[in-house]
Design a protein around this motif. Structure first.
Motif, PDB file in Angstrom:
ATOM      1  N   ASP A 184      99.660  83.584  19.446  1.00  0.00           N
ATOM      2  CA  ASP A 184      99.739  82.956  17.958  1.00  0.00           C
ATOM      3  C   ASP A 184      98.618  82.334  17.237  1.00  0.00           C
ATOM      4  OD1 ASP A 184     102.930  83.315  18.394  1.00  0.00           O
ATOM      5  OD2 ASP A 184     102.266  82.011  20.008  1.00  0.00           O
ATOM      6  N   GLU A 185      97.665  82.180  18.047  1.00  0.00           N
ATOM      7  CA  GLU A 185      96.485  81.291  17.733  1.00  0.00           C
ATOM      8  C   GLU A 185      95.290  81.685  18.418  1.00  0.00           C
ATOM      9  OE1 GLU A 185      96.940  77.077  16.872  1.00  0.00           O
ATOM     10  OE2 GLU A 185      99.152  77.185  16.810  1.00  0.00           O
ATOM     11  N   ILE A 186      94.216  81.728  17.663  1.00  0.00           N
ATOM     12  CA  ILE A 186      92.842  82.309  18.194  1.00  0.00           C
ATOM     13  C   ILE A 186      91.882  81.126  18.161  1.00  0.00           C
ATOM     14  CG2 ILE A 186      90.917  83.864  17.972  1.00  0.00           C
ATOM     15  CD1 ILE A 186      93.345  85.078  19.368  1.00  0.00           C
ATOM     16  N   ILE A 244     106.720  76.408  20.503  1.00  0.00           N
ATOM     17  CA  ILE A 244     105.383  76.130  21.443  1.00  0.00           C
ATOM     18  C   ILE A 244     104.723  77.435  21.320  1.00  0.00           C
ATOM     19  CG2 ILE A 244     104.285  75.659  23.410  1.00  0.00           C
ATOM     20  CD1 ILE A 244     106.794  74.265  24.168  1.00  0.00           C
ATOM     21  N   ASN A 245     103.482  77.308  20.512  1.00  0.00           N
ATOM     22  CA  ASN A 245     102.481  78.534  20.318  1.00  0.00           C
ATOM     23  C   ASN A 245     101.656  78.854  21.517  1.00  0.00           C
ATOM     24  OD1 ASN A 245     103.450  78.813  17.689  1.00  0.00           O
ATOM     25  ND2 ASN A 245     101.795  77.990  16.828  1.00  0.00           N
ATOM     26  N   LYS A 269     102.155  71.486  20.666  1.00  0.00           N
ATOM     27  CA  LYS A 269     102.301  72.537  19.780  1.00  0.00           C
ATOM     28  C   LYS A 269     101.668  73.681  20.252  1.00  0.00           C
ATOM     29  CE  LYS A 269     101.755  74.078  15.411  1.00  0.00           C
ATOM     30  NZ  LYS A 269     102.900  74.357  14.418  1.00  0.00           N
ATOM     31  N   MET A 270     100.764  73.753  21.174  1.00  0.00           N
ATOM     32  CA  MET A 270     100.174  75.057  21.558  1.00  0.00           C
ATOM     33  C   MET A 270      99.701  75.174  23.117  1.00  0.00           C
ATOM     34  SD  MET A 270      96.805  77.132  20.028  1.00  0.00           S
ATOM     35  CE  MET A 270      95.788  76.657  21.413  1.00  0.00           C
ATOM     36  N   LEU A 271      99.796  76.129  23.519  1.00  0.00           N
ATOM     37  CA  LEU A 271      99.232  76.452  25.180  1.00  0.00           C
ATOM     38  C   LEU A 271      97.942  76.915  24.768  1.00  0.00           C
ATOM     39  CD1 LEU A 271     102.160  77.980  26.948  1.00  0.00           C
ATOM     40  CD2 LEU A 271     101.667  75.520  26.691  1.00  0.00           C
ATOM     41  N   ALA A 272      96.769  76.029  25.018  1.00  0.00           N
ATOM     42  CA  ALA A 272      95.350  76.893  25.015  1.00  0.00           C
ATOM     43  C   ALA A 272      94.886  77.350  26.445  1.00  0.00           C
ATOM     44  CB  ALA A 272      94.597  75.739  24.423  1.00  0.00           C
ATOM     45  N   ILE A 273      94.793  78.669  26.468  1.00  0.00           N
ATOM     46  CA  ILE A 273      94.469  79.399  27.822  1.00  0.00           C
ATOM     47  C   ILE A 273      93.456  80.643  27.349  1.00  0.00           C
ATOM     48  CG2 ILE A 273      96.770  78.840  28.835  1.00  0.00           C
ATOM     49  CD1 ILE A 273      97.641  81.938  27.671  1.00  0.00           C
ATOM     50  N   ASN A 274      92.981  81.024  28.569  1.00  0.00           N
ATOM     51  CA  ASN A 274      92.149  82.232  28.468  1.00  0.00           C
ATOM     52  C   ASN A 274      93.082  83.478  28.253  1.00  0.00           C
ATOM     53  OD1 ASN A 274      89.150  81.155  29.316  1.00  0.00           O
ATOM     54  ND2 ASN A 274      90.341  80.591  31.086  1.00  0.00           N
ATOM     55  N   SER A 275      92.343  84.223  27.518  1.00  0.00           N
ATOM     56  CA  SER A 275      93.235  85.537  27.005  1.00  0.00           C
ATOM     57  C   SER A 275      93.927  86.379  28.009  1.00  0.00           C
ATOM     58  CB  SER A 275      92.382  86.311  26.087  1.00  0.00           C
ATOM     59  OG  SER A 275      91.223  86.920  26.785  1.00  0.00           O
TER      60      SER A 275
END
Length: 231
Positions: free
Chosen positions: A95-97, A64-65, A42-48
């Motif tokens: 796309d997400e926070i 993929i967000n 669903k998403m790649l969770a990464i540092n900004s």
């Protein structure tokens, strides 16, 4: 959720696939994004700071967000700094926070601060049609504090509340997840993150009612799922 109804593709869409280490290299990110594309998470969770690069690496894979971690992992920056980081991440293509609350303010019972922080970040996300997630970091919280945070979220209505950063002293527990789910009563979704490394743990979280799983172990979880199903 009845996990018997899941297939490999629908399970992968639960995953916020993470790479949040301070020392991750360009090659690490290339491998990370390629793996995410193969699994169709669903998403790649990464540092900004990695938002632009991950968007580039994703290319045309629009399913993929990219999600930026804000105030990560301690949450010990001001509302103004978190707001700026949120805006910059969205400008870069996020796309997400997922933002970390100020745990110290919660410990001080400064609920007005906690609510204002949530309102500011959630409002920015809403204005840009971006998904908002609030990280509680439950390993540092008492049960009544988890309930209080969930009550505030039920009022402010971010898209998700989330158990953990994965960088604290503990991760998601079924007890805490149930407490969060019961308190928000369907008004806000729940994401479980931290320590979810195998299919049995993931399965229990999904069956309890979480709608996202934050994990570095997406591939291992999918492999366990396939083994259980004889795939």
């Amino acid at each position: 959720m009845d996990t018997n109804k899941l297939d490999e593709r629908s399970l992968a869409k639960y995953f916020d696939h993470t790479l949040l280490f301070a020392y991750s290299s360009e090659e690490d990110f290339k491998e990370f994004v390629n793996d995410a594309i193969k699994m169709e998470v669903k998403m790649l969770a990464i540092n900004s700071c990695q938002v632009k690069r991950c968007k580039e690496l994703l290319g045309d894979h629009k399913g993929i967000n990219v999600g930026a971690a804000i105030g990560f992992p301690l949450g010990q920056t001001t509302i103004e700094v978190k707001a700026f980081e949120t805006k910059k991440a969205i400008e870069d293509g996020s796309d997400e926070i997922d933002y970390v609350i100020n745990v110290g303010k919660l410990k001080d019972k400064d609920y007005d601060y906690i609510k204002k922080e949530m309102e500011v970040i959630v409002d920015i996300c809403r204005k840009h049609n971006v998904t908002s997630k609030v990280i509680f970091e439950n390993c540092y919280l008492e049960k009544d504090e988890i309930v209080k945070m969930s009550q505030i979220a039920k009022e402010v209505k971010p898209d998700f509340i989330k158990t953990s950063t994965g960088f604290g002293t503990g991760g998601a527990t079924l007890e805490d997840v149930k407490l969060m789910l019961d308190t928000v009563d369907g008004e806000v979704k729940v994401k479980a993150a931290g320590g979810i490394r195998d299919w049995p743990t993931c399965k229990a979280m999904i069956e309890l009612g979480v709608e996202r799983i934050g994990t570095r172990s997406s591939a291992a979880i999918l492999e366990g799922f396939k083994q259980e199903r004889g795939l």
